[in-house]
Motif scaffolding. Sequence first.
Motif, short mmCIF file in Angstrom:
data_model
loop_
_atom_site.label_atom_id
_atom_site.label_comp_id
_atom_site.label_asym_id
_atom_site.label_seq_id
_atom_site.Cartn_x
_atom_site.Cartn_y
_atom_site.Cartn_z
N ALA A 45 -1.78 12.81 0.99
CA ALA A 45 -2.31 12.83 -0.44
C ALA A 45 -1.16 11.99 -1.27
O ALA A 45 -0.09 12.19 -1.14
N VAL A 46 -1.86 11.42 -2.26
CA VAL A 46 -1.04 10.32 -2.99
C VAL A 46 -0.64 10.91 -4.22
O VAL A 46 -1.68 11.34 -4.94
N PRO A 66 -6.94 7.38 0.37
CA PRO A 66 -6.65 8.70 0.68
C PRO A 66 -6.82 9.68 -0.60
O PRO A 66 -6.91 9.30 -1.60
N ASP A 67 -6.56 10.82 -0.29
CA ASP A 67 -6.75 11.86 -1.30
C ASP A 67 -5.87 11.65 -2.52
O ASP A 67 -4.59 11.38 -2.32
N GLY A 68 -6.19 11.89 -3.84
CA GLY A 68 -5.24 11.60 -4.89
C GLY A 68 -5.45 10.26 -5.61
O GLY A 68 -4.73 10.10 -6.50
N VAL A 69 -6.18 9.36 -4.76
CA VAL A 69 -6.26 8.03 -5.50
C VAL A 69 -7.55 7.93 -6.26
O VAL A 69 -8.66 8.28 -5.57
N GLY A 85 0.97 -1.30 0.05
CA GLY A 85 0.16 -0.03 -0.03
C GLY A 85 0.99 1.11 0.08
O GLY A 85 2.02 1.33 -0.50
N PHE A 86 0.22 2.34 0.63
CA PHE A 86 1.21 3.60 0.50
C PHE A 86 1.42 3.96 1.99
O PHE A 86 0.70 3.42 3.14
N ARG A 105 6.41 4.56 -0.74
CA ARG A 105 6.55 5.70 0.19
C ARG A 105 6.19 6.94 -0.67
O ARG A 105 6.69 7.34 -1.80
N VAL A 106 5.13 7.71 0.04
CA VAL A 106 4.63 8.88 -0.56
C VAL A 106 5.40 10.20 -0.26
O VAL A 106 5.49 10.22 0.93
N SER A 107 5.92 10.97 -0.89
CA SER A 107 6.72 12.12 -0.59
C SER A 107 5.76 13.21 -0.19
O SER A 107 4.77 13.70 -0.52
#
Length: 315
Positions: free
Chosen positions: A115-116, A145-148, A61-62, A86-88
Amino acid sequence: MSNSIITVTLNPAIDKTITLDQIYLGGLNRVNQLPHIDPGGKGINVAKVLQEFGSNVAATGFIAGDLGEKLENQINLLGIKSDFVRVSGGEVRTNMKIVDLSTNQVTEVNEPGFAVTDKASVSLQDKLTSLLDEASFLILSGSLPDGVATDIYQQYTDLANQKGVRVILDADSMPFRLGIEAKPYAIKPNLFELEQYIGRKLTTTEDIIAAGNYILEKEVQLICISLGEDGAIFLTNEEGYHIKPKTITPKSAVGAGDSMVASLAYGHLQQFLLVDLAKWSTAAGTITATKDGTTVCTLDEVKHMYPTMQALKLY
């Protein structure tokens, strides 16, 4: 293809559970015992149960931020293999569970999470493509999450189906609705989520069966509808059962549904008959509901409770 199981948690969390003798709204509440702090998110909870059952499970996942690193370390300490993207920017959310012992009610306060980015979404898609080459089951569960994209579970189900991997879907609202269109092997809505999907209240067992049969016509093979203290209903095209557990004193419902999802994959790989799968899954969820925080059932506990489950054949 191996018997490995992949769980996907797109919006993981650190679960912090606080237990109070009684909540005083608008007043001061003092905590008399240390909070339970656990790695959380529905897919991670599923992985924790499968690890307890001795299954070959990996979590993906993230994750993001310092809490994301802490979460992954905690998962690895439990013996669960992990392979997160890993999401920055951003941070893994903290979800607060407040247990009121005077009423046995749990109040949940969930943060929104990170946010992804598009780059992270592509990375996870690539990772899943590789992981599914060695998997038997893909478990998709939890919030986004946001952005998906809202249809992400539909995309992942299509990908798994192309590789002959069975999908278990546990979501709600539009991700659940769109995911069903991709024909997952099994779904596990609770009654409210099923009512949301159908668009009306389901007040009788006959109503629930009719709603389940409507979804089975979409080529879903197994439906588990969790009913809280009333157990669960399990439906296929060939047979259906209502499983009723013995009365318990619940402590936290967090993870109970995830324990049932884990059991669906475990029971299938053990080649359980539907009635045995249904009893095992309901026992797992029942036991987890008696635990503090997000502690989950163990294999020995489920083996002990499984024979006490009452199975009512519906058809």
